[in-house]
Design an enzyme around this catalytic site. Structure first.
Site, PDB file in Angstrom:
ATOM      1  N   ASP A 111       0.823  -1.207   0.000  1.00  0.00           N
ATOM      2  CA  ASP A 111       0.000   0.000   0.000  1.00  0.00           C
ATOM      3  C   ASP A 111       0.860   1.261   0.000  1.00  0.00           C
ATOM      4  OD1 ASP A 111      -2.039   1.634   2.538  1.00  0.00           O
ATOM      5  OD2 ASP A 111      -1.968   1.918   0.363  1.00  0.00           O
ATOM      6  N   ASP A 134      -1.727   5.599  -5.262  1.00  0.00           N
ATOM      7  CA  ASP A 134      -2.057   4.763  -4.107  1.00  0.00           C
ATOM      8  C   ASP A 134      -2.447   3.350  -4.517  1.00  0.00           C
ATOM      9  OD1 ASP A 134      -4.386   5.109  -1.271  1.00  0.00           O
ATOM     10  OD2 ASP A 134      -2.814   3.653  -1.761  1.00  0.00           O
TER      11      ASP A 134
HETATM   12  C1  LIG Z   1     -10.888   6.604  -0.542  1.00  0.00           C
HETATM   13  S1  LIG Z   1      -9.536   5.854   0.194  1.00  0.00           S
HETATM   14  C2  LIG Z   1     -10.140   4.342   0.616  1.00  0.00           C
HETATM   15  C3  LIG Z   1      -9.140   3.248   0.462  1.00  0.00           C
HETATM   16  N1  LIG Z   1      -9.831   1.986   0.501  1.00  0.00           N
HETATM   17  C4  LIG Z   1     -10.218   1.387  -0.609  1.00  0.00           C
HETATM   18  O1  LIG Z   1     -10.027   1.801  -1.726  1.00  0.00           O
HETATM   19  C5  LIG Z   1     -10.909   0.043  -0.353  1.00  0.00           C
HETATM   20  C6  LIG Z   1      -9.832  -1.028  -0.332  1.00  0.00           C
HETATM   21  C7  LIG Z   1     -10.321  -2.339   0.161  1.00  0.00           C
HETATM   22  C8  LIG Z   1      -9.750  -3.462  -0.306  1.00  0.00           C
HETATM   23  C9  LIG Z   1     -10.174  -4.728   0.108  1.00  0.00           C
HETATM   24  C10 LIG Z   1     -11.198  -4.820   1.044  1.00  0.00           C
HETATM   25  C11 LIG Z   1     -11.783  -3.687   1.536  1.00  0.00           C
HETATM   26  C12 LIG Z   1     -11.354  -2.436   1.099  1.00  0.00           C
HETATM   27  N2  LIG Z   1     -11.918  -0.212  -1.395  1.00  0.00           N
HETATM   28  C13 LIG Z   1     -13.080   0.515  -1.336  1.00  0.00           C
HETATM   29  O2  LIG Z   1     -13.258   1.362  -0.471  1.00  0.00           O
HETATM   30  N3  LIG Z   1     -14.019   0.220  -2.297  1.00  0.00           N
HETATM   31  C14 LIG Z   1     -15.314   0.921  -2.277  1.00  0.00           C
HETATM   32  C15 LIG Z   1     -15.596   1.462  -3.641  1.00  0.00           C
HETATM   33  O3  LIG Z   1     -15.507   0.385  -4.588  1.00  0.00           O
HETATM   34  C16 LIG Z   1     -14.198  -0.168  -4.639  1.00  0.00           C
HETATM   35  C17 LIG Z   1     -13.834  -0.795  -3.328  1.00  0.00           C
HETATM   36  C18 LIG Z   1      -8.131   3.203   1.608  1.00  0.00           C
HETATM   37  O4  LIG Z   1      -8.489   3.414   2.741  1.00  0.00           O
HETATM   38  N4  LIG Z   1      -6.900   2.745   1.248  1.00  0.00           N
HETATM   39  C19 LIG Z   1      -5.903   2.463   2.272  1.00  0.00           C
HETATM   40  C20 LIG Z   1      -5.387   1.041   2.162  1.00  0.00           C
HETATM   41  C21 LIG Z   1      -6.521   0.016   2.253  1.00  0.00           C
HETATM   42  C22 LIG Z   1      -5.992  -1.373   1.875  1.00  0.00           C
HETATM   43  C23 LIG Z   1      -7.037  -2.472   2.006  1.00  0.00           C
HETATM   44  C24 LIG Z   1      -7.632  -2.465   3.384  1.00  0.00           C
HETATM   45  C25 LIG Z   1      -8.185  -1.124   3.774  1.00  0.00           C
HETATM   46  C26 LIG Z   1      -7.137  -0.036   3.645  1.00  0.00           C
HETATM   47  C27 LIG Z   1      -4.742   3.461   2.123  1.00  0.00           C
HETATM   48  O5  LIG Z   1      -4.232   3.422   0.811  1.00  0.00           O
HETATM   49  C28 LIG Z   1      -5.216   4.832   2.516  1.00  0.00           C
HETATM   50  O6  LIG Z   1      -5.781   5.030   3.551  1.00  0.00           O
HETATM   51  O7  LIG Z   1      -5.010   5.782   1.621  1.00  0.00           O
HETATM   52  C29 LIG Z   1      -5.373   7.102   2.028  1.00  0.00           C
HETATM   53  C30 LIG Z   1      -4.251   8.056   1.691  1.00  0.00           C
HETATM   54  C31 LIG Z   1      -6.669   7.459   1.337  1.00  0.00           C
END
Ligand SMILES: CSC[C@H](NC(=O)[C@H](Cc1ccccc1)NC(=O)N1CCOCC1)C(=O)N[C@@H](CC1CCCCC1)[C@@H](O)C(=O)OC(C)C
Length: 331
Positions: free
Chosen positions: A36, A220
Site C-alpha cells: 500500500d 495509491d
Molecule cells: C478513498 S480511500 C479508501 C481506500 N480503501 C479502498 O479503496 C478500499 C480497499 C479495500 C480493499 C479490500 C477490502 C476492503 C477495502 N476499497 C473501497 O473502499 N471500495 C469501495 C468502492 O468500490 C471499490 C472498493 C483506503 O483506505 N486505502 C488504504 C489502504 C486500504 C488497503 C485495504 C484495506 C483497507 C485499507 C490506504 O491506501 C489509505 O488510507 O489511503 C489514504 C491516503 C486514502
C-alpha cells in the site's frame, strides 16, 4: 539485490485489492499482504489478534520465530481512508518480499482489527510503501520495508505492474524494460506529508478535447478506484447514458450496458488511457444491472487519489532517489 513478487487480485469478479506473498521470521512464515503506497505501517494478523477477529487469515506468530524480538514499549494504531483500522505492538524480525531480505524489519502485530479486515479473509495485513514519516509506531517511528531494503537494492526503486483481473508484479531494485513500451515519463514527488504525491498535467474524456489543467494527487496502490475533483467526474459521467450520482450507493452508477468512454490522463507530455472496461468497476451487487464507476469524486476525501483503476493502465516506477520522483509508462 533485485526481486520480483506477484500482485494477485483478491477477488475474481473485480479488482478491489492485490496481495503479494511475503515471508516473516525463522523458519519463514508466509503471509499474503496488500502493498500500500498510501500508508507506511507494515502490520499483520498475528497470534496476538483475538480469535474472534480472525476469519481465515494467515497469522504471524513471533513466538514461533527464533529471530523475532519484541520492540519493548512500542505500539501502533492506524486509521485508513475507508474508516478501517487496526492497532497493536511491534516486533523486529526477518522479512522478505521477492527474495529481498531485511533482517530487522519492524513487523507490527495486530492486537485489534476493525470488522472490514476480519471479513476480508484474503488480506493478512499491509506493507506500507509510503514515506516513513507516516509510520504510526510510538514512541519511535519505524522504517518501511523499502527504506530498509534500499541500501541493498541495485537501484533505489520499486515498480508496480498491476493488471486488470489478472496477476501482475511488484519489482524491487530494477526497472524491467520488458514490462512497458515507449519512454518512462518522470515527474516530481512532494513527500509532504508522506504520500507519493505528484501532479498530472490534465485529463480528457473519450476522444474529446484534452484539458491541460494540473491535478495534484497521490499514487495509491492500496486504493481500488480513482478519486478526482467533482468537475472532472461530472464531465466524465455527462458522457454516460443513464449515469447518476447515487446517494444510496455512495457514488456514480450507471446501467451496466451503457457505453463508457475511456478516461485519459496526462503525465507531463505523455497520455495514459484508462479503458472503458476499467471505468465500469463492478455491479453494485452480484447480478445487478447497475454498475459502479471506477472514477468517483474526491470531494469527500480531501485528496485526489490515483488508485488501482489508474495504476493498472500503466507501468509505474516509484523512484526512491533523493529527491524522489514517480515514473509512468504505457504498456
Ligand atoms: C478513498 S480511500 C479508501 C481506500 N480503501 C479502498 O479503496 C478500499 C480497499 C479495500 C480493499 C479490500 C477490502 C476492503 C477495502 N476499497 C473501497 O473502499 N471500495 C469501495 C468502492 O468500490 C471499490 C472498493 C483506503 O483506505 N486505502 C488504504 C489502504 C486500504 C488497503 C485495504 C484495506 C483497507 C485499507 C490506504 O491506501 C489509505 O488510507 O489511503 C489514504 C491516503 C486514502
Amino acid at each position: 539485490d533485485t526481486g520480483s513478487a506477484a500482485a494477485t487480485p483478491i477477488d475474481p469478479r473485480f479488482d478491489i485489492a492485490y496481495v503479494t506473498p511475503v515471508t516473516i521470521g525463522t523458519p519463514p512464515q508466509t503471509l499474503q499482504l496488500d502493498l500500500d503506497t498510501g500508508s507506511s505501517d507494515l502490520w499483520v494478523f498475528s497470534s496476538h489478534t483475538p480469535a474472534s477477529q480472525v476469519r481465515g487469515q494467515q497469522i504471524y506468530s513471533p513466538d514461533k520465530s527464533t529471530t523475532s524480538k519484541l520492540l519493548d514499549g512500542h505500539t501502533w494504531s492506524i486509521r485508513y481512508g475507508d474508516g478501517s483500522g487496526s492497532r497493536g505492538n511491534v516486533y523486529t524480525d526477518n522479512f522478505a518480499i521477492g527474495g529481498i531480505m531485511v533482517e530487522t524489519q519492524a513487523v507490527e502485530t495486530a492486537e485489534e482489527v476493525s470488522s472490514s479486515f476480519t471479513t476480508e479473509d484474503n488480506i493478512d495485513g499491509l506493507v506500507g510503501l509510503g514515506f516513513s514519516t507516516l509510520n504510526t509506531v510510538s514512541p519511535e517511528g519505524q522504517l518501511t520495508f523499502f527504506d530498509n531494503a534500499k541500501p541493498k537494492l541495485d537501484a533505489p526503486v520499486f515498480t508496480a505492474d498491476l493488471k486488470y483481473m489478472k496477476e501482475g508484479t511488484y519489482d524491487f531494485g530494477f526497472i524491467d524494460e520488458s514490462k512497458y513500451t515507449g519512454e518512462i515519463t518522470y515527474v516530481p514527488v512532494d513527500t509532504d506529508p508522506g504520500y507519493w504525491t505528484f501532479t498530472s498535467s490534465g485529463y480528457g474524456v473519450g476522444s474529446g478535447t484534452f484539458s491541460s489543467s494540473p491535478i495534484t494527487g497521490i499514487a495509491d496502490t492500496g486504493t481500488s478506484l480513482v478519486y478526482l475533483p467533482t468537475a472532472i467526474v461530472t464531465a466524465y459521467y455527462r458522457q454516460v447514458e443513464g449515469a447518476t450520482n447515487s446517494r444510496s450507493y455512495g457514488g456514480y452508477v450507471f446501467p451496466c450496458n451503457s457505453t463508457l468512454p475511456p478516461f485519459v490522463f496526462g503525465i507531463g507530455e505523455a497520455k495514459f488511457t484508462i479503458p472503458p472496461s476499467y471505468m465500469s468497476y463492478a455491479a453494485v451487487t452480484d447480478g445487478s444491472p447497475t454498475c459502479f464507476g471506477g472514477l468517483q469524486s474526491s470531494s469527500g476525501i480531501g485528496i485526489n487519489i490515483w488508485g488501482d483503476v489508474a495504476l493498472k493502465a500503466a507501468f509505474v516506477v516509484f523512484n526512491g532517489e533523493e529527491p524522489p520522483t514517480i515514473g509512468w509508462a504505457n504498456k
